[in-house]
Design a protein around this motif. Structure first.
Motif, PDB file in Angstrom:
ATOM      1  N   LEU A   1       0.824  -1.211   0.000  1.00  0.00           N
ATOM      2  CA  LEU A   1       0.000   0.000   0.000  1.00  0.00           C
ATOM      3  C   LEU A   1       0.861   1.266   0.000  1.00  0.00           C
ATOM      4  CD1 LEU A   1      -2.811  -1.020   2.519  1.00  0.00           C
ATOM      5  CD2 LEU A   1      -2.989  -0.800   0.030  1.00  0.00           C
ATOM      6  N   THR A   2       2.139   1.119   0.294  1.00  0.00           N
ATOM      7  CA  THR A   2       3.068   2.259   0.213  1.00  0.00           C
ATOM      8  C   THR A   2       3.633   2.404  -1.190  1.00  0.00           C
ATOM      9  OG1 THR A   2       3.689   2.040   2.540  1.00  0.00           O
ATOM     10  CG2 THR A   2       5.220   3.220   1.105  1.00  0.00           C
ATOM     11  N   VAL A   3       4.221   1.323  -1.682  1.00  0.00           N
ATOM     12  CA  VAL A   3       4.961   1.398  -2.948  1.00  0.00           C
ATOM     13  C   VAL A   3       4.044   1.509  -4.156  1.00  0.00           C
ATOM     14  CG1 VAL A   3       6.614   0.206  -4.438  1.00  0.00           C
ATOM     15  CG2 VAL A   3       6.908   0.148  -1.951  1.00  0.00           C
ATOM     16  N   LEU A   4       2.997   0.667  -4.208  1.00  0.00           N
ATOM     17  CA  LEU A   4       2.147   0.636  -5.407  1.00  0.00           C
ATOM     18  C   LEU A   4       1.451   1.970  -5.682  1.00  0.00           C
ATOM     19  CD1 LEU A   4       0.618  -2.960  -5.222  1.00  0.00           C
ATOM     20  CD2 LEU A   4       2.470  -2.129  -6.670  1.00  0.00           C
ATOM     21  N   PRO A   5       0.819   2.615  -4.687  1.00  0.00           N
ATOM     22  CA  PRO A   5       0.197   3.923  -4.982  1.00  0.00           C
ATOM     23  C   PRO A   5       1.210   4.984  -5.417  1.00  0.00           C
ATOM     24  CG  PRO A   5      -0.692   3.030  -2.942  1.00  0.00           C
ATOM     25  CD  PRO A   5       0.488   2.178  -3.311  1.00  0.00           C
TER      26      PRO A   5
ATOM     27  N   LYS B   1       3.557   7.341 -12.352  1.00  0.00           N
ATOM     28  CA  LYS B   1       3.290   6.979 -13.755  1.00  0.00           C
ATOM     29  C   LYS B   1       2.174   7.839 -14.337  1.00  0.00           C
ATOM     30  CE  LYS B   1       5.795   3.060 -14.456  1.00  0.00           C
ATOM     31  NZ  LYS B   1       6.618   2.741 -15.637  1.00  0.00           N
ATOM     32  N   GLU B   2       1.118   8.064 -13.547  1.00  0.00           N
ATOM     33  CA  GLU B   2       0.009   8.885 -14.036  1.00  0.00           C
ATOM     34  C   GLU B   2       0.438  10.329 -14.259  1.00  0.00           C
ATOM     35  OE1 GLU B   2      -3.334   7.965 -14.865  1.00  0.00           O
ATOM     36  OE2 GLU B   2      -2.119   6.135 -14.959  1.00  0.00           O
ATOM     37  N   LEU B   3       1.304  10.832 -13.396  1.00  0.00           N
ATOM     38  CA  LEU B   3       1.829  12.183 -13.597  1.00  0.00           C
ATOM     39  C   LEU B   3       2.617  12.270 -14.905  1.00  0.00           C
ATOM     40  CD1 LEU B   3       3.070  13.187 -10.017  1.00  0.00           C
ATOM     41  CD2 LEU B   3       1.052  14.029 -11.218  1.00  0.00           C
ATOM     42  N   ALA B   4       3.345  11.194 -15.214  1.00  0.00           N
ATOM     43  CA  ALA B   4       4.121  11.186 -16.458  1.00  0.00           C
ATOM     44  C   ALA B   4       3.205  11.194 -17.676  1.00  0.00           C
ATOM     45  CB  ALA B   4       5.034   9.961 -16.490  1.00  0.00           C
TER      46      ALA B   4
ATOM     47  N   ALA C   1      -5.073  16.162  -9.984  1.00  0.00           N
ATOM     48  CA  ALA C   1      -5.363  15.895  -8.571  1.00  0.00           C
ATOM     49  C   ALA C   1      -5.307  14.406  -8.231  1.00  0.00           C
ATOM     50  CB  ALA C   1      -6.742  16.461  -8.213  1.00  0.00           C
ATOM     51  N   GLU C   2      -5.839  13.556  -9.107  1.00  0.00           N
ATOM     52  CA  GLU C   2      -5.974  12.137  -8.766  1.00  0.00           C
ATOM     53  C   GLU C   2      -4.643  11.477  -8.403  1.00  0.00           C
ATOM     54  OE1 GLU C   2      -7.236   7.863 -10.759  1.00  0.00           O
ATOM     55  OE2 GLU C   2      -7.708   9.734 -11.816  1.00  0.00           O
ATOM     56  N   PRO C   3      -3.594  11.572  -9.259  1.00  0.00           N
ATOM     57  CA  PRO C   3      -2.337  10.913  -8.878  1.00  0.00           C
ATOM     58  C   PRO C   3      -1.717  11.493  -7.623  1.00  0.00           C
ATOM     59  CG  PRO C   3      -2.045  12.249 -10.858  1.00  0.00           C
ATOM     60  CD  PRO C   3      -3.508  12.163 -10.605  1.00  0.00           C
ATOM     61  N   LEU C   4      -1.905  12.796  -7.376  1.00  0.00           N
ATOM     62  CA  LEU C   4      -1.350  13.404  -6.165  1.00  0.00           C
ATOM     63  C   LEU C   4      -2.038  12.856  -4.921  1.00  0.00           C
ATOM     64  CD1 LEU C   4      -0.993  17.123  -7.341  1.00  0.00           C
ATOM     65  CD2 LEU C   4       0.823  15.414  -7.083  1.00  0.00           C
ATOM     66  N   VAL C   5      -3.363  12.646  -5.006  1.00  0.00           N
ATOM     67  CA  VAL C   5      -4.096  12.064  -3.880  1.00  0.00           C
ATOM     68  C   VAL C   5      -3.644  10.623  -3.640  1.00  0.00           C
ATOM     69  CG1 VAL C   5      -6.376  11.322  -3.084  1.00  0.00           C
ATOM     70  CG2 VAL C   5      -6.095  13.578  -4.149  1.00  0.00           C
ATOM     71  N   VAL C   6      -3.504   9.873  -4.721  1.00  0.00           N
ATOM     72  CA  VAL C   6      -3.076   8.478  -4.596  1.00  0.00           C
ATOM     73  C   VAL C   6      -1.680   8.402  -3.985  1.00  0.00           C
ATOM     74  CG1 VAL C   6      -2.483   6.403  -5.899  1.00  0.00           C
ATOM     75  CG2 VAL C   6      -4.537   7.687  -6.494  1.00  0.00           C
ATOM     76  N   MET C   7      -0.778   9.262  -4.447  1.00  0.00           N
ATOM     77  CA  MET C   7       0.580   9.261  -3.891  1.00  0.00           C
ATOM     78  C   MET C   7       0.584   9.672  -2.420  1.00  0.00           C
ATOM     79  SD  MET C   7       2.617  10.987  -7.092  1.00  0.00           S
ATOM     80  CE  MET C   7       4.144  11.141  -6.181  1.00  0.00           C
ATOM     81  N   SER C   8      -0.272  10.619  -2.049  1.00  0.00           N
ATOM     82  CA  SER C   8      -0.369  11.033  -0.648  1.00  0.00           C
ATOM     83  C   SER C   8      -0.812   9.872   0.230  1.00  0.00           C
ATOM     84  CB  SER C   8      -1.340  12.206  -0.509  1.00  0.00           C
ATOM     85  OG  SER C   8      -0.890  13.330  -1.238  1.00  0.00           O
ATOM     86  N   ALA C   9      -1.749   9.075  -0.291  1.00  0.00           N
ATOM     87  CA  ALA C   9      -2.189   7.896   0.454  1.00  0.00           C
ATOM     88  C   ALA C   9      -1.027   6.924   0.649  1.00  0.00           C
ATOM     89  CB  ALA C   9      -3.340   7.211  -0.280  1.00  0.00           C
ATOM     90  N   GLY C  10      -0.196   6.760  -0.401  1.00  0.00           N
ATOM     91  CA  GLY C  10       0.969   5.888  -0.282  1.00  0.00           C
ATOM     92  C   GLY C  10       1.944   6.383   0.775  1.00  0.00           C
ATOM     93  N   VAL C  11       2.138   7.687   0.845  1.00  0.00           N
ATOM     94  CA  VAL C  11       3.037   8.263   1.853  1.00  0.00           C
ATOM     95  C   VAL C  11       2.499   8.005   3.258  1.00  0.00           C
ATOM     96  CG1 VAL C  11       3.966  10.423   2.756  1.00  0.00           C
ATOM     97  CG2 VAL C  11       3.958  10.016   0.288  1.00  0.00           C
ATOM     98  N   VAL C  12       1.181   8.145   3.442  1.00  0.00           N
ATOM     99  CA  VAL C  12       0.566   7.897   4.754  1.00  0.00           C
ATOM    100  C   VAL C  12       0.774   6.435   5.158  1.00  0.00           C
ATOM    101  CG1 VAL C  12      -1.610   7.783   6.022  1.00  0.00           C
ATOM    102  CG2 VAL C  12      -1.121   9.748   4.536  1.00  0.00           C
TER     103      VAL C  12
ATOM    104  N   ILE D   1      13.768   5.695 -11.007  1.00  0.00           N
ATOM    105  CA  ILE D   1      13.525   5.740 -12.452  1.00  0.00           C
ATOM    106  C   ILE D   1      12.118   6.238 -12.745  1.00  0.00           C
ATOM    107  CG2 ILE D   1      13.266   4.311 -14.520  1.00  0.00           C
ATOM    108  CD1 ILE D   1      15.586   2.604 -13.471  1.00  0.00           C
ATOM    109  N   ALA D   2      11.141   5.741 -11.983  1.00  0.00           N
ATOM    110  CA  ALA D   2       9.755   6.182 -12.193  1.00  0.00           C
ATOM    111  C   ALA D   2       9.604   7.677 -11.922  1.00  0.00           C
ATOM    112  CB  ALA D   2       8.813   5.386 -11.295  1.00  0.00           C
ATOM    113  N   ILE D   3      10.230   8.159 -10.845  1.00  0.00           N
ATOM    114  CA  ILE D   3      10.169   9.593 -10.525  1.00  0.00           C
ATOM    115  C   ILE D   3      10.849  10.398 -11.635  1.00  0.00           C
ATOM    116  CG2 ILE D   3      10.982  11.377  -8.935  1.00  0.00           C
ATOM    117  CD1 ILE D   3      10.700   9.345  -6.677  1.00  0.00           C
ATOM    118  N   GLY D   4      11.988   9.917 -12.098  1.00  0.00           N
ATOM    119  CA  GLY D   4      12.720  10.630 -13.132  1.00  0.00           C
ATOM    120  C   GLY D   4      11.935  10.760 -14.417  1.00  0.00           C
ATOM    121  N   ILE D   5      11.282   9.666 -14.834  1.00  0.00           N
ATOM    122  CA  ILE D   5      10.479   9.706 -16.058  1.00  0.00           C
ATOM    123  C   ILE D   5       9.338  10.702 -15.899  1.00  0.00           C
ATOM    124  CG2 ILE D   5       8.877   8.352 -17.471  1.00  0.00           C
ATOM    125  CD1 ILE D   5      10.737   5.954 -17.042  1.00  0.00           C
TER     126      ILE D   5
END
Length: 545
Positions: free
Chosen positions: A216-220, A226-229, A235-246, A412-416
Motif C-alpha cells: 500500500l506504500t509502494v504501489l500507490p 506513472k500517471e503524472l508522467a 489531482a488524482e495521482p497526487l491524492v493516490v501518492m499522498s495515500a501511499g506516503v501515509v 527511475i519512475a520519478i525521473g520519467i
C-alpha cells in the motif's frame, strides 16, 4: 566508516564462485531487458489482441508495478526461506508466466500474465544481489562481482531495443517475451550446482500486515508517478501518492515496534548505508528521466528506427560498464567518496554537453555527452550498491538488497515523471508560438500535445507544411531536452558534493572483507539445519575475548 564484522576473515572466491556469478547475471540482464523490450512490440500486440489505449498502458505498466511493489517482501522472504530457494522458485514462476504471456490470446490474459512476471521478477533481483554477498566474502572480489552485476543491469536495458527490434523483424510479438524461458531454464539447472544456500536461522515469521502496508506504500506511489508522467499534474495521482506516503509512515512505525520487522529500519542508522542509498535514488531519478528524453530525441528528432536508436545508445552502455568495472580496482587505493564524486563530476560535464545539443546536427554532441554522463555514473552504481549491501550484516543482506532495488525502480519512475513533465512543459510553451500558419487545426492540436503527436500529424500533411511542422516540433523538443539536462547537471553536481562530504570517512577494506558468519551457516555458505538457532545458544557459541 564502512561496517565490518569481527569474526571469520573473508574467504577468497573460487572458480566455482565466478561461474556462480555468471549464473546470477542471467536473470539480472533478463529483467532489465524485459522492462524495455515490450515497448517496441506494443503496436503489434495491440493490433493482434485488440487492446485499447487503457489496456495497452496496463500491459506496459503492470510488470513494473508488481516488480517494485513486491521487492521489499521478497528480499526479506529470501532471508527466511533461503535465498537460493526463492531464486529458483522465482525462476520457475517467471519462465512459466513468460511463456503464457507470449501466447496470450487476449489483452486481459496478457495483463494477468505480465503481473505474474512482475511478482516472479521481484524474487529474482534482491536474491541475486544478496547471494553475491554470500558467495564473495573478500571485499575487492565482492566489489568486482557487484560491478559485474550492475553492468548486467545496464546492458540488459540497452539491449532491449536492439534485441526486440531484431526479433520483430522476423517473428511475432510474443518472441520478445520468450527470451526469458531458456534463460530461466538454464538458471534452474545451474543454480543448485553453483550457488550456495543461505537463510537466517534466527528469522521469525513474516508479518503479513507489514507486507500489506509495504504494498500500500509502494504501489500507490509508483502508480501516481506513472500517471503524472502520462497526464501531467492532476489531482488524482497526487491524492493516490499522498495515500501511499501515509501508509509508508504507518509501515515505518510498525517496523520500529516489531521484534522481527519486515525491514530492519536500523540499517538507516548507518551513515554509509543511508548516504549511498540516497545517492543511488537521486542518481536513478536523473538518469531515468534523461534516458527517456534522449531516446525520444533519437527517434522523433533524428528520425531513427527503434533498432538504430538502440545501436546509438550502446556506446553509453559500454561507457557505464567501463566506469563500473574500473571503480572496484581503484577502490582499495582511493576513497569511495573521491571515486564517486569524481565520477559524478564527469557526469555533470556530460549533462552540460547535452544542454548544447541542437535540433539539427546534434547527434554527435548528444552521443558524446551521453557517453560521458554514463561513464561517470559507473562508480556511483557499482560502489554505491556495494556500500549499501556491504554496510549490512549477512542476515540483513536480503533486506538491504531489496531496499536498493526498490530505490532504483522508484527513482527511475520519478525521473520519467519529473523530467518528462519538464520536457513536455517546455515543449508546449515553445510549440504554441512556433506552429506554422496554415496547418490544419487537428494537426496543430496534435503537435501541441507532444513531439510524437507532431510526427504523426506531419505524416498526413503535404511535404512543405509537414517539414515546417517537424522543424518546429524538433526545435521545441530540443529546448525541453536542454532544460532537463541543465537540471540534471545541477542535481549531479549536488550529488557529487554530497558524496564527497557524507562518504569522506568511508573506506573499502584493502584486502579482505571481515564478515560475521551467521549462526547456522557453514563455511560453504549453506545453512546448517542442526545448528542452534536461539539467541542464548548463539551467544554461548561466541568465543570469549
Amino acid at each position: 566508516m564502512h561496517d565490518t564484522h569481527p569474526g571469520d576473515m573473508g574467504q577468497r572466491a573460487t572458480r566455482r564462485s565466478w561461474f556462480g556469478l555468471a549464473v546470477l547475471g542471467l536473470p539480472t540482464l533478463l529483467l532489465s531487458l524485459d522492462q524495455s523490450v515490450l515497448y517496441l512490440a506494443l503496436p503489434h500486440l495491440s493490433a493482434d489482441l485488440g487492446a485499447g489505449s487503457i489496456e495497452s498502458l496496463w500491459i506496459l505498466d503492470i510488470y513494473g508495478f508488481m516488480l517494485a511493489g513486491f521487492l521489499v517482501t521478497m528480499g526479506t522472504l529470501g532471508d527466511r526461506i533461503g535465498r537460493r530457494k526463492l531464486l529458483l522458485i522465482g525462476a520457475a514462476a517467471f519462465g512459466v508466466s513468460t511463456v503464457a504471456a507470449a501466447y496470450s490470446d487476449s489483452a486481459r490474459m496478457l495483463i494477468v500474465t505480465r503481473a505474474a512476471m512482475g511478482v516472479a521478477g521481484a524474487t529474482l533481483m534482491p536474491s541475486t544481489l544478496a547471494l553475491i554477498s554470500n558467495v564473495f566474502h573478500d571485499a575487492k572480489q565482492r566489489g568486482v562481482a557487484i560491478a559485474v552485476w550492475f553492468s548486467c543491469l545496464m546492458v540488459g536495458g540497452a539491449l532491449g531495443p536492439v534485441v526486440g527490434g531484431a526479433l520483430l523483424e522476423y517473428f511475432w510479438w510474443g518472441s520478445v517475451l520468450l527470451l526469458g524461458a531458456p534463460i530461466m531454464a538454464l538458471l534452474l539447472v545451474l543454480g543448485p550446482i553453483l550457488l550456495p544456500e543461505y537463510r537466517d536461522p534466527s528469522a521469525g515469521r513474516i508479518d503479513l500486515l507489514s507486507v500489506l502496508l509495504s504494498l500500500l506504500t509502494v504501489l500507490p506511489i509508483i502508480y501516481g508517478i506513472k500517471e503524472l508522467a502520462y497526464d501531467g499534474w492532476t489531482a488524482e495521482p497526487l491524492v493516490v501518492m499522498s495515500a501511499g506516503v501515509v501508509f509508508g509512515a504507518v509501515f515505518v512505525t510498525r517496523q520500529h515496534r516489531l521484534t522481527e520487522p519486515l525491514v530492519d529500519i536500523r540499517l538507516f542508522r548507518t551513515r554509509t548505508f543511508s548516504a549511498a542509498l540516497v545517492i543511488l535514488l537521486f542518481g536513478s531519478v536523473t538518469t531515468g528521466g534523461i534516458y527517456l528524453l534522449v531516446n525520444l530525441y533519437l527517434q522523433m528528432v533524428e528520425g531513427l528506427s527503434p533498432l538504430r536508436t538502440g545501436l546509438w545508445l550502446l556506446p553509453s552502455t559500454l561507457a557505464i560498464v567501463v566506469g563500473s568495472m574500473t571503480a572496484p580496482a581503484l577502490a582499495p587505493r582511493v576513497q569511495p567518496a573521491y571515486l564517486i564524486s569524481s565520477g559524478l563530476a564527469v557526469t555533470t560535464f556530460g549533462y552540460l554537453l547535452l544542454t548544447q545539443v541542437d535540433p539539427t546536427g546534434g547527434l554527435p554532441l548528444l552521443v558524446t555527452g551521453f557517453v560521458l554522463a554514463f561513464l561517470g555514473a559507473g562508480p556511483m552504481g557499482a560502489l554505491g550498491t556495494d556500500l549499501v549491501v556491504g554496510s549490512a550484516s549477512p542476515e540483513q543482506a536480503g533486506s538491504a538488497a531489496s531496499l536498493s532495488e526498490t530505490g532504483n525502480h522508484l527513482g527511475i519512475a520519478i525521473g520519467i515523471a519529473v523530467m518528462g513533465s519538464i520536457g513536455t512543459t517546455v515543449y508546449r510553451d515553445r510549440i504554441d508560438t512556433t506552429v506554422p500558419d496554415g496547418i490544419a487545426a487537428d494537426a496543430a492540436e496534435a503537435a501541441r500535445e507532444n513531439v510524437t503527436g507532431a510526427v504523426t500529424a506531419a505524416e498526413g500533411l503535404p511535404a512543405g507544411p509537414a517539414a515546417q511542422l517537424l522543424d518546429a516540433a524538433a526545435t521545441a523538443f530540443t529546448h525541453g531536452l536542454n532544460t532537463a539536462a541543465y537540471i540534471g547537471a545541477g542535481l549531479f553536481l549536488t550529488l557529487a558534493i554530497v558524496a564527497a562530504v557524507s562518504l569522506r570517512e568511508t573506506r573499502m577494506p584493502a584486502d579482505e572483507r571481515e564478515t560475521r558468519m551467521p549462526a547456522g551457516e557453514t563455511a560453504s555458505g549453506v545453512a546448517d539445519e542442526s545448528a542452534p538457532t536461539d539467541t542464548a545458544a548463539r551467544a554461548a557459541q561466541k568465543p570469549t575475548e
